[in-house]
Enzyme design. Structure first.
Site, short mmCIF file in Angstrom:
data_model
loop_
_atom_site.label_atom_id
_atom_site.label_comp_id
_atom_site.label_asym_id
_atom_site.label_seq_id
_atom_site.Cartn_x
_atom_site.Cartn_y
_atom_site.Cartn_z
N CYS A 112 0.80 -1.23 0.00
CA CYS A 112 0.00 0.00 0.00
C CYS A 112 0.84 1.28 0.00
O CYS A 112 0.31 2.36 -0.23
CB CYS A 112 -0.95 0.01 1.20
SG CYS A 112 -2.09 -1.39 1.21
N HIS A 254 -3.09 6.87 2.00
CA HIS A 254 -3.57 5.58 1.51
C HIS A 254 -4.91 5.30 2.14
O HIS A 254 -5.09 5.42 3.36
CB HIS A 254 -2.56 4.48 1.88
CG HIS A 254 -3.15 3.12 1.83
ND1 HIS A 254 -3.73 2.61 0.68
CD2 HIS A 254 -3.29 2.16 2.78
CE1 HIS A 254 -4.18 1.39 0.94
NE2 HIS A 254 -3.93 1.09 2.19
N ASN A 284 -10.35 -0.19 -0.28
CA ASN A 284 -8.88 -0.15 -0.22
C ASN A 284 -8.33 -0.73 -1.51
O ASN A 284 -8.39 -1.93 -1.74
CB ASN A 284 -8.41 -0.96 0.99
CG ASN A 284 -6.89 -0.95 1.16
OD1 ASN A 284 -6.15 -0.69 0.23
ND2 ASN A 284 -6.45 -1.27 2.37
#
Length: 333
Positions: A112, A254, A284
Protein backbone atom coordinates in the site's frame (compact mmCIF):
# COMPACT_ATOMS: atom_id res chain seq x y z
CA UNK A 1 20.01 24.41 -11.27
CA UNK A 2 18.30 21.80 -9.13
CA UNK A 3 15.64 19.81 -10.98
CA UNK A 4 12.43 18.76 -9.31
CA UNK A 5 9.85 16.21 -10.38
CA UNK A 6 6.63 18.08 -11.18
CA UNK A 7 3.17 16.54 -11.36
CA UNK A 8 1.98 17.11 -14.94
CA UNK A 9 -0.83 14.60 -15.49
CA UNK A 10 -3.23 12.42 -13.52
CA UNK A 11 -5.32 9.49 -14.76
CA UNK A 12 -7.38 6.73 -13.17
CA UNK A 13 -9.25 3.59 -14.12
CA UNK A 14 -11.68 1.36 -12.25
CA UNK A 15 -13.23 -1.93 -13.40
CA UNK A 16 -16.87 -1.66 -14.44
CA UNK A 17 -18.02 -4.38 -12.05
CA UNK A 18 -19.24 -2.83 -8.77
CA UNK A 19 -19.80 -5.03 -5.70
CA UNK A 20 -21.96 -3.44 -3.01
CA UNK A 21 -22.05 -4.36 0.66
CA UNK A 22 -25.48 -5.86 0.17
CA UNK A 23 -24.13 -8.16 -2.55
CA UNK A 24 -21.36 -9.34 -0.22
CA UNK A 25 -23.92 -9.92 2.53
CA UNK A 26 -25.79 -12.32 0.26
CA UNK A 27 -22.67 -14.49 -0.02
CA UNK A 28 -20.96 -14.05 3.35
CA UNK A 29 -21.88 -13.75 7.04
CA UNK A 30 -21.89 -9.94 7.04
CA UNK A 31 -24.12 -6.93 6.48
CA UNK A 32 -23.99 -3.46 5.01
CA UNK A 33 -24.09 -1.96 8.52
CA UNK A 34 -21.29 -4.21 9.80
CA UNK A 35 -19.00 -3.19 6.92
CA UNK A 36 -19.81 0.52 6.92
CA UNK A 37 -19.44 1.01 10.67
CA UNK A 38 -16.05 -0.74 10.74
CA UNK A 39 -14.51 0.47 7.49
CA UNK A 40 -16.58 3.30 6.00
CA UNK A 41 -16.84 1.33 2.75
CA UNK A 42 -20.13 1.09 0.81
CA UNK A 43 -18.90 -0.58 -2.39
CA UNK A 44 -15.80 -1.59 -4.31
CA UNK A 45 -14.86 -2.30 -7.95
CA UNK A 46 -13.69 -5.81 -8.94
CA UNK A 47 -12.13 -7.02 -12.18
CA UNK A 48 -14.07 -9.35 -14.44
CA UNK A 49 -13.03 -12.59 -16.16
CA UNK A 50 -9.89 -12.20 -18.25
CA UNK A 51 -8.88 -8.83 -16.74
CA UNK A 52 -5.57 -8.28 -14.96
CA UNK A 53 -3.57 -5.68 -13.06
CA UNK A 54 -1.72 -4.81 -16.25
CA UNK A 55 -4.98 -4.07 -18.06
CA UNK A 56 -5.96 -1.54 -15.39
CA UNK A 57 -2.46 -0.05 -15.35
CA UNK A 58 -2.50 0.52 -19.11
CA UNK A 59 -5.82 2.38 -18.97
CA UNK A 60 -4.73 4.57 -16.03
CA UNK A 61 -1.38 5.26 -17.68
CA UNK A 62 -3.01 6.24 -20.96
CA UNK A 63 -5.26 8.69 -19.13
CA UNK A 64 -2.36 10.23 -17.19
CA UNK A 65 -0.53 10.85 -20.45
CA UNK A 66 -3.67 12.39 -21.95
CA UNK A 67 -4.07 14.61 -18.88
CA UNK A 68 -0.51 15.84 -19.41
CA UNK A 69 -1.10 16.44 -23.12
CA UNK A 70 1.47 13.94 -24.36
CA UNK A 71 1.86 10.32 -25.43
CA UNK A 72 5.51 10.03 -24.35
CA UNK A 73 7.43 9.15 -21.18
CA UNK A 74 11.09 8.27 -20.63
CA UNK A 75 10.46 5.65 -17.93
CA UNK A 76 7.58 3.60 -16.54
CA UNK A 77 7.22 2.43 -12.94
CA UNK A 78 4.34 0.20 -11.85
CA UNK A 79 3.71 -0.06 -8.12
CA UNK A 80 1.86 -3.33 -7.51
CA UNK A 81 1.71 -6.36 -5.25
CA UNK A 82 -0.50 -8.29 -7.67
CA UNK A 83 1.56 -8.45 -10.87
CA UNK A 84 0.20 -10.23 -13.92
CA UNK A 85 2.87 -12.94 -13.43
CA UNK A 86 5.57 -13.65 -10.83
CA UNK A 87 8.07 -13.27 -13.70
CA UNK A 88 8.58 -11.06 -15.64
CA UNK A 89 7.56 -7.70 -14.18
CA UNK A 90 4.31 -6.16 -15.34
CA UNK A 91 5.74 -2.72 -16.21
CA UNK A 92 7.54 -3.63 -19.47
CA UNK A 93 4.33 -5.06 -20.91
CA UNK A 94 2.39 -1.98 -19.75
CA UNK A 95 4.98 0.30 -21.37
CA UNK A 96 4.83 -1.64 -24.64
CA UNK A 97 1.03 -1.48 -24.76
CA UNK A 98 1.26 2.28 -24.24
CA UNK A 99 3.57 2.60 -27.25
CA UNK A 100 6.63 3.14 -25.04
CA UNK A 101 8.68 0.14 -26.13
CA UNK A 102 12.38 0.70 -25.42
CA UNK A 103 12.07 2.83 -22.29
CA UNK A 104 13.17 1.48 -18.87
CA UNK A 105 10.19 -0.13 -17.11
CA UNK A 106 10.03 -1.98 -13.80
CA UNK A 107 7.75 -2.87 -10.88
CA UNK A 108 7.95 -1.61 -7.31
CA UNK A 109 6.55 -3.90 -4.59
CA UNK A 110 5.83 -1.97 -1.40
CA UNK A 111 2.17 -2.97 -1.10
CA UNK A 112 0.00 0.00 0.00
CA UNK A 113 3.04 2.32 0.18
CA UNK A 114 4.05 1.40 -3.34
CA UNK A 115 2.83 4.57 -5.00
CA UNK A 116 4.73 6.82 -2.56
CA UNK A 117 7.87 4.71 -2.95
CA UNK A 118 7.56 4.98 -6.73
CA UNK A 119 7.08 8.75 -6.56
CA UNK A 120 10.25 9.00 -4.48
CA UNK A 121 12.26 6.90 -6.92
CA UNK A 122 10.88 8.81 -9.92
CA UNK A 123 11.73 12.15 -8.31
CA UNK A 124 15.30 10.96 -7.73
CA UNK A 125 15.64 9.78 -11.34
CA UNK A 126 14.34 13.08 -12.70
CA UNK A 127 16.46 15.09 -10.27
CA UNK A 128 19.60 13.26 -11.40
CA UNK A 129 18.86 13.98 -15.05
CA UNK A 130 18.66 10.26 -15.90
CA UNK A 131 15.14 10.69 -17.28
CA UNK A 132 13.11 13.62 -18.51
CA UNK A 133 9.69 12.27 -17.58
CA UNK A 134 8.44 9.27 -15.62
CA UNK A 135 5.04 7.61 -15.75
CA UNK A 136 4.23 6.31 -12.26
CA UNK A 137 1.32 3.86 -12.04
CA UNK A 138 -0.23 2.32 -8.93
CA UNK A 139 -2.35 -0.71 -9.80
CA UNK A 140 -3.64 -3.68 -7.85
CA UNK A 141 -6.24 -6.42 -8.14
CA UNK A 142 -6.42 -7.76 -4.59
CA UNK A 143 -9.68 -9.54 -5.41
CA UNK A 144 -7.44 -12.21 -6.99
CA UNK A 145 -5.58 -13.04 -3.74
CA UNK A 146 -8.38 -12.85 -1.16
CA UNK A 147 -9.95 -15.84 0.55
CA UNK A 148 -13.47 -15.93 -0.94
CA UNK A 149 -14.85 -16.95 2.49
CA UNK A 150 -13.10 -14.23 4.52
CA UNK A 151 -15.68 -11.51 5.16
CA UNK A 152 -13.10 -9.09 6.61
CA UNK A 153 -10.69 -8.87 3.67
CA UNK A 154 -13.43 -9.28 1.05
CA UNK A 155 -15.23 -6.27 2.52
CA UNK A 156 -12.16 -4.04 2.59
CA UNK A 157 -10.34 -4.45 -0.71
CA UNK A 158 -11.19 -3.35 -4.23
CA UNK A 159 -9.39 -3.28 -7.58
CA UNK A 160 -8.22 -0.20 -9.46
CA UNK A 161 -5.38 1.82 -10.96
CA UNK A 162 -4.17 5.41 -10.87
CA UNK A 163 -1.23 7.08 -12.57
CA UNK A 164 0.69 10.34 -12.74
CA UNK A 165 3.15 11.71 -15.25
CA UNK A 166 6.09 13.55 -13.70
CA UNK A 167 8.21 16.00 -15.67
CA UNK A 168 11.33 17.99 -14.75
CA UNK A 169 10.80 21.51 -13.40
CA UNK A 170 11.71 24.10 -10.82
CA UNK A 171 11.55 23.14 -7.11
CA UNK A 172 9.48 26.24 -6.38
CA UNK A 173 6.73 25.73 -8.96
CA UNK A 174 3.29 24.23 -8.29
CA UNK A 175 3.32 20.45 -8.55
CA UNK A 176 6.99 20.05 -7.56
CA UNK A 177 7.41 17.08 -5.23
CA UNK A 178 9.53 17.40 -2.09
CA UNK A 179 10.06 16.45 1.52
CA UNK A 180 10.37 12.73 0.81
CA UNK A 181 10.25 10.45 3.86
CA UNK A 182 10.42 6.65 3.48
CA UNK A 183 10.83 3.85 5.99
CA UNK A 184 10.39 0.14 6.65
CA UNK A 185 10.41 -2.46 9.43
CA UNK A 186 10.79 -6.00 8.14
CA UNK A 187 10.73 -7.44 11.66
CA UNK A 188 6.93 -7.07 11.53
CA UNK A 189 6.39 -8.43 8.03
CA UNK A 190 3.99 -11.10 9.31
CA UNK A 191 1.33 -8.46 10.01
CA UNK A 192 0.50 -8.14 6.29
CA UNK A 193 1.39 -11.02 4.00
CA UNK A 194 0.57 -13.72 1.49
CA UNK A 195 2.56 -16.61 3.03
CA UNK A 196 2.65 -18.85 -0.05
CA UNK A 197 3.81 -18.35 -3.62
CA UNK A 198 7.41 -17.31 -3.07
CA UNK A 199 10.75 -19.11 -2.74
CA UNK A 200 10.40 -19.53 1.03
CA UNK A 201 7.24 -21.61 0.69
CA UNK A 202 8.43 -23.53 -2.35
CA UNK A 203 11.82 -24.37 -0.83
CA UNK A 204 10.10 -25.60 2.35
CA UNK A 205 8.48 -28.49 0.53
CA UNK A 206 5.08 -27.48 1.87
CA UNK A 207 2.15 -26.82 -0.44
CA UNK A 208 0.62 -23.39 -0.91
CA UNK A 209 -2.52 -24.62 0.83
CA UNK A 210 -0.53 -25.71 3.87
CA UNK A 211 1.38 -22.44 4.10
CA UNK A 212 -1.51 -20.13 3.25
CA UNK A 213 -2.28 -19.09 -0.32
CA UNK A 214 -4.43 -16.06 0.49
CA UNK A 215 -3.74 -12.56 1.77
CA UNK A 216 -3.75 -12.23 5.57
CA UNK A 217 -3.67 -9.21 7.85
CA UNK A 218 -3.54 -8.82 11.63
CA UNK A 219 -6.05 -5.99 11.85
CA UNK A 220 -5.54 -4.56 15.33
CA UNK A 221 -1.76 -4.45 15.13
CA UNK A 222 -1.91 -3.02 11.61
CA UNK A 223 -4.30 -0.30 12.77
CA UNK A 224 -1.97 1.04 15.47
CA UNK A 225 1.12 0.80 13.26
CA UNK A 226 -0.63 2.51 10.35
CA UNK A 227 -1.84 5.44 12.45
CA UNK A 228 1.53 6.01 14.12
CA UNK A 229 3.67 5.57 11.02
CA UNK A 230 1.54 7.66 8.65
CA UNK A 231 1.08 10.53 11.10
CA UNK A 232 4.82 10.69 11.82
CA UNK A 233 5.80 10.37 8.15
CA UNK A 234 3.38 13.12 7.05
CA UNK A 235 4.71 15.43 9.75
CA UNK A 236 8.30 14.63 8.74
CA UNK A 237 7.65 15.35 5.07
CA UNK A 238 5.90 18.61 5.94
CA UNK A 239 8.78 19.65 8.20
CA UNK A 240 11.30 19.02 5.41
CA UNK A 241 9.26 21.39 3.26
CA UNK A 242 9.23 24.00 6.01
CA UNK A 243 5.55 23.46 6.86
CA UNK A 244 4.10 23.01 10.32
CA UNK A 245 1.26 20.46 10.56
CA UNK A 246 -1.24 23.31 10.74
CA UNK A 247 0.08 24.69 7.43
CA UNK A 248 -1.06 21.59 5.54
CA UNK A 249 -4.23 22.34 3.57
CA UNK A 250 -4.95 18.75 2.52
CA UNK A 251 -3.66 15.31 3.48
CA UNK A 252 -4.17 12.47 1.01
CA UNK A 253 -3.41 9.15 2.69
CA UNK A 254 -3.57 5.58 1.51
CA UNK A 255 -7.25 4.74 1.78
CA UNK A 256 -7.01 1.77 4.14
CA UNK A 257 -9.97 2.28 6.45
CA UNK A 258 -12.10 5.28 7.40
CA UNK A 259 -11.27 4.74 11.07
CA UNK A 260 -7.54 4.87 10.34
CA UNK A 261 -7.94 8.17 8.48
CA UNK A 262 -9.88 9.63 11.41
CA UNK A 263 -7.29 8.39 13.90
CA UNK A 264 -4.41 9.95 11.92
CA UNK A 265 -6.27 13.27 11.84
CA UNK A 266 -6.81 13.08 15.59
CA UNK A 267 -3.17 12.18 16.27
CA UNK A 268 -1.98 15.12 14.14
CA UNK A 269 -4.49 17.51 15.69
CA UNK A 270 -5.96 18.40 12.30
CA UNK A 271 -9.64 18.68 11.36
CA UNK A 272 -11.00 15.65 9.51
CA UNK A 273 -12.12 17.92 6.65
CA UNK A 274 -8.50 18.35 5.59
CA UNK A 275 -8.22 14.64 4.81
CA UNK A 276 -9.33 13.68 1.32
CA UNK A 277 -11.22 10.39 1.29
CA UNK A 278 -12.97 8.27 -1.33
CA UNK A 279 -12.78 4.92 0.46
CA UNK A 280 -16.56 4.67 0.72
CA UNK A 281 -16.85 4.43 -3.06
CA UNK A 282 -13.82 2.30 -4.00
CA UNK A 283 -12.57 0.55 -0.85
CA UNK A 284 -8.88 -0.15 -0.22
CA UNK A 285 -7.26 -0.28 -3.66
CA UNK A 286 -3.73 -0.76 -2.29
CA UNK A 287 -1.10 0.97 -4.51
CA UNK A 288 -3.85 2.64 -6.55
CA UNK A 289 -5.54 4.31 -3.59
CA UNK A 290 -3.60 7.59 -3.43
CA UNK A 291 -3.87 8.55 -7.13
CA UNK A 292 -7.54 7.53 -7.13
CA UNK A 293 -8.13 9.77 -4.10
CA UNK A 294 -6.22 12.62 -5.75
CA UNK A 295 -8.43 12.47 -8.84
CA UNK A 296 -11.62 12.39 -6.78
CA UNK A 297 -10.31 15.23 -4.64
CA UNK A 298 -9.89 17.44 -7.71
CA UNK A 299 -13.26 16.47 -9.17
CA UNK A 300 -15.08 17.12 -5.88
CA UNK A 301 -13.29 20.43 -5.27
CA UNK A 302 -11.35 19.32 -2.19
CA UNK A 303 -8.01 19.80 -3.99
CA UNK A 304 -7.44 23.25 -5.46
CA UNK A 305 -4.41 24.87 -7.11
CA UNK A 306 -1.94 26.36 -4.66
CA UNK A 307 -2.91 24.24 -1.65
CA UNK A 308 -0.19 22.61 0.45
CA UNK A 309 -0.79 18.88 0.07
CA UNK A 310 0.98 15.93 1.71
CA UNK A 311 0.59 12.35 0.46
CA UNK A 312 1.17 9.47 2.86
CA UNK A 313 1.05 5.68 2.79
CA UNK A 314 1.49 2.62 4.96
CA UNK A 315 1.57 -1.01 3.92
CA UNK A 316 3.09 -4.45 4.11
CA UNK A 317 6.77 -4.83 4.64
CA UNK A 318 6.12 -3.00 6.88
CA UNK A 319 6.61 0.12 4.77
CA UNK A 320 5.56 3.75 5.07
CA UNK A 321 6.27 7.07 3.41
CA UNK A 322 5.13 10.60 2.64
CA UNK A 323 5.81 13.43 0.19
CA UNK A 324 4.43 16.93 -0.31
CA UNK A 325 3.67 19.46 -3.04
CA UNK A 326 1.71 22.60 -3.77
CA UNK A 327 -1.22 21.39 -5.80
CA UNK A 328 -0.94 22.30 -9.52
CA UNK A 329 -3.69 23.27 -11.91
CA UNK A 330 -4.26 19.93 -13.66
CA UNK A 331 -7.35 18.12 -14.88
CA UNK A 332 -7.52 14.36 -14.16
CA UNK A 333 -8.77 12.02 -16.87
Amino acid sequence: MNRAAVLAGLGTWLPENVVTNDELARRLDTSDEWIRTRTGIRQRHVIGPGQSTGDLAVEAGRRALKSAGTDQADMVMVATSTPDRPCPATAPDVASRLGLTGVPAFDIAAVCTGFVYALGMAAAVIGSGAAGSVLVIGADTFSTILDPEDRTTRAVFGDGAGAVLLRPGDPGEPGALGGLDLGSDGSRSELIEVPAGGSRQKASGRSAEETGAYFTMQGRAVFSEAVRRMATSVETAADRLGWAPGDIDRVVLHQANARILAAVADRMGLPAERFVSNIGRVGNTVAASIPLALADGVIEGALRPGQRVVLGGFGGGLTWGAMGLRWPDITPV
